[in-house]
Design a protein around this motif. Structure first.
Motif, mmCIF file in Angstrom:
data_model
loop_
_atom_site.group_PDB
_atom_site.id
_atom_site.type_symbol
_atom_site.label_atom_id
_atom_site.label_comp_id
_atom_site.label_asym_id
_atom_site.label_seq_id
_atom_site.Cartn_x
_atom_site.Cartn_y
_atom_site.Cartn_z
ATOM 1 N N SER A 183 59.089 -40.498 -24.792
ATOM 2 C CA SER A 183 57.664 -40.410 -25.110
ATOM 3 C C SER A 183 57.454 -40.156 -26.600
ATOM 4 C CB SER A 183 57.032 -39.265 -24.314
ATOM 5 O OG SER A 183 55.708 -39.034 -24.724
ATOM 6 N N GLY A 184 56.474 -40.850 -27.159
ATOM 7 C CA GLY A 184 56.067 -40.564 -28.527
ATOM 8 C C GLY A 184 57.007 -41.105 -29.587
ATOM 9 N N THR A 185 56.641 -40.866 -30.827
ATOM 10 C CA THR A 185 57.411 -41.323 -31.981
ATOM 11 C C THR A 185 58.345 -40.217 -32.454
ATOM 12 O OG1 THR A 185 55.640 -40.592 -33.465
ATOM 13 C CG2 THR A 185 55.574 -42.880 -32.706
ATOM 14 N N PRO A 186 59.411 -40.551 -33.183
ATOM 15 C CA PRO A 186 60.356 -39.522 -33.667
ATOM 16 C C PRO A 186 59.643 -38.441 -34.493
ATOM 17 C CG PRO A 186 61.279 -41.713 -33.944
ATOM 18 C CD PRO A 186 59.857 -41.917 -33.538
ATOM 19 N N VAL A 187 60.196 -37.220 -34.398
ATOM 20 C CA VAL A 187 59.621 -36.078 -35.124
ATOM 21 C C VAL A 187 60.701 -35.427 -35.975
ATOM 22 C CG1 VAL A 187 57.873 -35.642 -33.359
ATOM 23 C CG2 VAL A 187 60.106 -34.496 -33.201
ATOM 24 N N LEU A 188 60.290 -34.730 -37.042
ATOM 25 C CA LEU A 188 61.214 -33.962 -37.889
ATOM 26 C C LEU A 188 61.479 -32.604 -37.246
ATOM 27 C CD1 LEU A 188 59.906 -34.683 -41.495
ATOM 28 C CD2 LEU A 188 61.970 -35.608 -40.394
ATOM 29 N N ALA A 189 62.730 -32.159 -37.325
ATOM 30 C CA ALA A 189 63.120 -30.860 -36.768
ATOM 31 C C ALA A 189 64.046 -30.164 -37.752
ATOM 32 C CB ALA A 189 63.801 -31.054 -35.422
ATOM 33 N N PRO A 190 63.490 -29.404 -38.725
ATOM 34 C CA PRO A 190 64.328 -28.715 -39.717
ATOM 35 C C PRO A 190 65.218 -27.656 -39.062
ATOM 36 C CG PRO A 190 62.030 -28.817 -40.425
ATOM 37 C CD PRO A 190 62.050 -29.224 -38.998
ATOM 38 N N ARG A 191 66.445 -27.534 -39.547
ATOM 39 C CA ARG A 191 67.344 -26.485 -39.054
ATOM 40 C C ARG A 191 66.683 -25.110 -39.142
ATOM 41 N NH1 ARG A 191 73.123 -27.629 -42.009
ATOM 42 N NH2 ARG A 191 74.096 -28.910 -40.381
ATOM 43 N N GLY A 192 66.796 -24.341 -38.042
ATOM 44 C CA GLY A 192 66.234 -22.998 -38.025
ATOM 45 C C GLY A 192 64.718 -22.971 -38.010
ATOM 46 N N GLY A 193 64.084 -24.134 -37.825
ATOM 47 C CA GLY A 193 62.633 -24.218 -37.889
ATOM 48 C C GLY A 193 61.937 -23.950 -36.558
ATOM 49 N N GLU A 194 60.635 -24.236 -36.570
ATOM 50 C CA GLU A 194 59.805 -23.998 -35.390
ATOM 51 C C GLU A 194 60.155 -24.976 -34.263
ATOM 52 O OE1 GLU A 194 57.602 -21.451 -35.092
ATOM 53 O OE2 GLU A 194 58.500 -20.842 -37.011
ATOM 54 N N ARG A 195 59.702 -24.632 -33.059
ATOM 55 C CA ARG A 195 60.007 -25.474 -31.912
ATOM 56 C C ARG A 195 59.258 -26.794 -31.971
ATOM 57 N NH1 ARG A 195 58.063 -21.644 -27.194
ATOM 58 N NH2 ARG A 195 58.688 -20.128 -28.785
ATOM 59 N N THR A 196 59.864 -27.797 -31.401
ATOM 60 C CA THR A 196 59.209 -29.085 -31.178
ATOM 61 C C THR A 196 59.136 -29.305 -29.667
ATOM 62 O OG1 THR A 196 61.319 -30.273 -31.293
ATOM 63 C CG2 THR A 196 60.086 -30.032 -33.346
ATOM 64 N N VAL A 279 59.428 -30.276 -22.932
ATOM 65 C CA VAL A 279 59.941 -28.907 -23.032
ATOM 66 C C VAL A 279 59.860 -28.487 -24.495
ATOM 67 C CG1 VAL A 279 61.484 -29.028 -21.024
ATOM 68 C CG2 VAL A 279 62.302 -29.819 -23.267
ATOM 69 N N GLY A 280 60.020 -27.182 -24.746
ATOM 70 C CA GLY A 280 59.993 -26.658 -26.112
ATOM 71 C C GLY A 280 61.389 -26.281 -26.560
ATOM 72 N N VAL A 281 61.868 -26.889 -27.649
ATOM 73 C CA VAL A 281 63.212 -26.608 -28.177
ATOM 74 C C VAL A 281 63.158 -26.568 -29.702
ATOM 75 C CG1 VAL A 281 64.309 -27.783 -26.211
ATOM 76 C CG2 VAL A 281 63.892 -29.041 -28.342
ATOM 77 N N SER A 282 64.237 -26.059 -30.300
ATOM 78 C CA SER A 282 64.339 -26.090 -31.771
ATOM 79 C C SER A 282 65.813 -26.086 -32.161
ATOM 80 C CB SER A 282 63.621 -24.883 -32.387
ATOM 81 O OG SER A 282 64.237 -23.678 -31.968
ATOM 82 N N GLY A 290 70.743 -35.236 -38.281
ATOM 83 C CA GLY A 290 70.640 -36.567 -37.692
ATOM 84 C C GLY A 290 69.792 -36.560 -36.437
ATOM 85 N N ALA A 291 69.812 -37.676 -35.726
ATOM 86 C CA ALA A 291 68.965 -37.837 -34.542
ATOM 87 C C ALA A 291 69.528 -37.075 -33.355
ATOM 88 C CB ALA A 291 68.835 -39.309 -34.198
ATOM 89 N N ALA A 292 68.639 -36.439 -32.590
ATOM 90 C CA ALA A 292 69.020 -35.713 -31.383
ATOM 91 C C ALA A 292 67.925 -35.884 -30.338
ATOM 92 C CB ALA A 292 69.242 -34.236 -31.679
ATOM 93 N N THR A 293 68.311 -35.816 -29.064
ATOM 94 C CA THR A 293 67.343 -35.924 -27.968
ATOM 95 C C THR A 293 67.713 -34.949 -26.856
ATOM 96 O OG1 THR A 293 68.601 -37.685 -26.870
ATOM 97 C CG2 THR A 293 66.845 -38.372 -28.379
ATOM 98 N N THR A 306 61.881 -37.885 -26.604
ATOM 99 C CA THR A 306 61.453 -38.160 -27.966
ATOM 100 C C THR A 306 62.609 -37.839 -28.934
ATOM 101 O OG1 THR A 306 59.305 -37.261 -27.301
ATOM 102 C CG2 THR A 306 59.662 -37.633 -29.680
ATOM 103 N N THR A 307 62.823 -38.680 -29.929
ATOM 104 C CA THR A 307 63.893 -38.433 -30.908
ATOM 105 C C THR A 307 63.483 -37.356 -31.893
ATOM 106 O OG1 THR A 307 64.689 -40.696 -30.757
ATOM 107 C CG2 THR A 307 65.289 -39.475 -32.738
ATOM 108 N N MET A 308 64.388 -36.398 -32.134
ATOM 109 C CA MET A 308 64.190 -35.337 -33.127
ATOM 110 C C MET A 308 65.169 -35.561 -34.272
ATOM 111 S SD MET A 308 63.953 -32.145 -30.437
ATOM 112 C CE MET A 308 65.424 -32.727 -29.575
ATOM 113 N N ASN A 309 64.676 -35.740 -35.464
ATOM 114 C CA ASN A 309 65.532 -35.954 -36.638
ATOM 115 C C ASN A 309 65.768 -34.607 -37.325
ATOM 116 O OD1 ASN A 309 65.856 -38.809 -36.463
ATOM 117 N ND2 ASN A 309 63.730 -39.025 -37.146
ATOM 118 N N VAL A 310 67.000 -34.105 -37.156
ATOM 119 C CA VAL A 310 67.348 -32.777 -37.696
ATOM 120 C C VAL A 310 67.681 -32.913 -39.186
ATOM 121 C CG1 VAL A 310 68.901 -30.801 -37.484
ATOM 122 C CG2 VAL A 310 68.251 -32.120 -35.440
ATOM 123 N N THR A 311 67.024 -32.046 -39.993
ATOM 124 C CA THR A 311 67.243 -32.086 -41.446
ATOM 125 C C THR A 311 67.721 -30.723 -41.933
ATOM 126 O OG1 THR A 311 64.926 -31.499 -41.849
ATOM 127 C CG2 THR A 311 65.492 -33.842 -41.777
#
Length: 311
Positions: A183-196, A279-282, A290-293, A306-311
């Motif tokens: 579902s949805g478009t890829p989102v940014l997920a910074p290390r140690g950041g808030e949940r997506t 679900v809520g994860v971080s 890189g990309a994670a799901t 949804t793809t999470m791009n970890v930076t």
């Protein structure tokens, strides 16, 4: 020509049994005794059985009408027709809500006649007696079936026995009740950041109802449930104006998997109905970049989130 007191006959097509009496369904009346004492001449009716075009069934969905075309250049006395469901394929006579034990015979002029069959003790076969196929010409015969919610996917067919001659019916293709996709478009997920909130979309392919299913969500490497402010072990299912529901999951021993039993997907009722679950994860400070799901399993359907791009 048979000798005195001997009946002339030959093997019926597809049966492996020797025909030899006027009571046989393939006997063509009108030839008779040929005015010779103690001597009988029989004429046999050849007919062909040809499956129709493919039919589709959806698990838990609407009915289809698999059958055969019966063709002959000769007439045929009324016959017995037996139709058998394929073993282990979870097909139903009629619809999910109403059984149907009828055989429909459609003549070449379009007129139809319905026959009510006798159900076998195990419920897998219907037998129809004294069926007039209205030959010569081409006649179409069919029955009504549907697929149960847990019917195995893929091709199958009924078996028709027409006066001892057997054939598979129209091929039946059973497709899944739902489709699950990211579902949805890829989102940014910074290390140690808030949940997506990665999730999947569920789509109804035509089932009248969708029973509650177990949903399993599995974390990717380096992720945690929730965020820096605390854990989150909930699944949210949303269908817009048709409602939203929240489910609490059960952790696996290593806490990388959450299992949610008896989840209403909120997609019952019509083909094309959709819902979204998430679900809520971080990512932790040590998550691989890189990309994670999140891996979702909905019933027996598996899909990445949804793809999470970890930076």
């Amino acid at each position: 020509m048979a000798g005195p007191g001997v009946t002339s006959g030959r093997t019926l097509p597809g049966t492996g049994t020797q025909a030899g009496g006027k009571g046989d369904p393939a006997y063509q009346a009108g030839v008779g005794d040929a005015n010779r004492h103690g001597q009988v001449v029989l004429q046999w009716t050849e007919f062909t059985l040809t499956p129709g075009s493919d039919k589709q069934l959806t698990q838990g969905g609407a009915e289809a009408f698999p059958g055969l075309r019966v063709a002959s250049t000769d007439g045929l006395e009324p016959v017995t027709v037996t139709v058998t469901l394929p073993a282990g394929r979870r097909l139903l006579w009629g619809t999910q809500a109403q059984a149907d034990y009828q055989l429909t015979v459609q003549r070449s002029d379009g007129a139809q006649t319905a026959y009510v069959g006798a159900l076998s003790g195990d419920g897998d076969a219907l037998t129809f007696t004294d069926v007039d196929l209205h030959l010569p010409g081409t006649t179409t015969i069919w029955v009504c079936v549907s697929a149960d919610h847990d019917a195995p996917l893929g091709p199958t067919a009924l078996t028709f026995d027409v006066a001892g001659k057997k054939s598979h019916s129209t091929r039946i293709l059973v497709k899944p009740a739902i489709t699950v996709s990211a579902s949805g478009t890829p989102v940014l997920a910074p290390r140690g950041g808030e949940r997506t909130y990665p999730g999947v979309k569920v789509r109804n392919n035509g089932a009248a109802t969708i029973p509650p299913l177990t949903v399993v969500a599995t974390l990717p490497s380096g992720f945690r449930w929730g965020g820096p402010d605390g854990p989150d072990h909930q699944l949210t299912v949303s269908a817009g104006d048709r409602g939203t529901a929240v489910h609490t999951g059960v952790f696996s021993a290593d806490e990388t998997v959450l299992t949610f039993p008896d989840v209403d997907l909120l997609v019952g009722g019509a083909a094309g109905t959709e819902s979204i679950m998430w679900v809520g994860v971080s990512p932790t400070e040590h998550a691989p970049t890189g990309a994670a799901t999140v891996a979702f399993t909905v019933g027996d359907h598996v899909s990445p989130s949804t793809t999470m791009n970890v930076t």
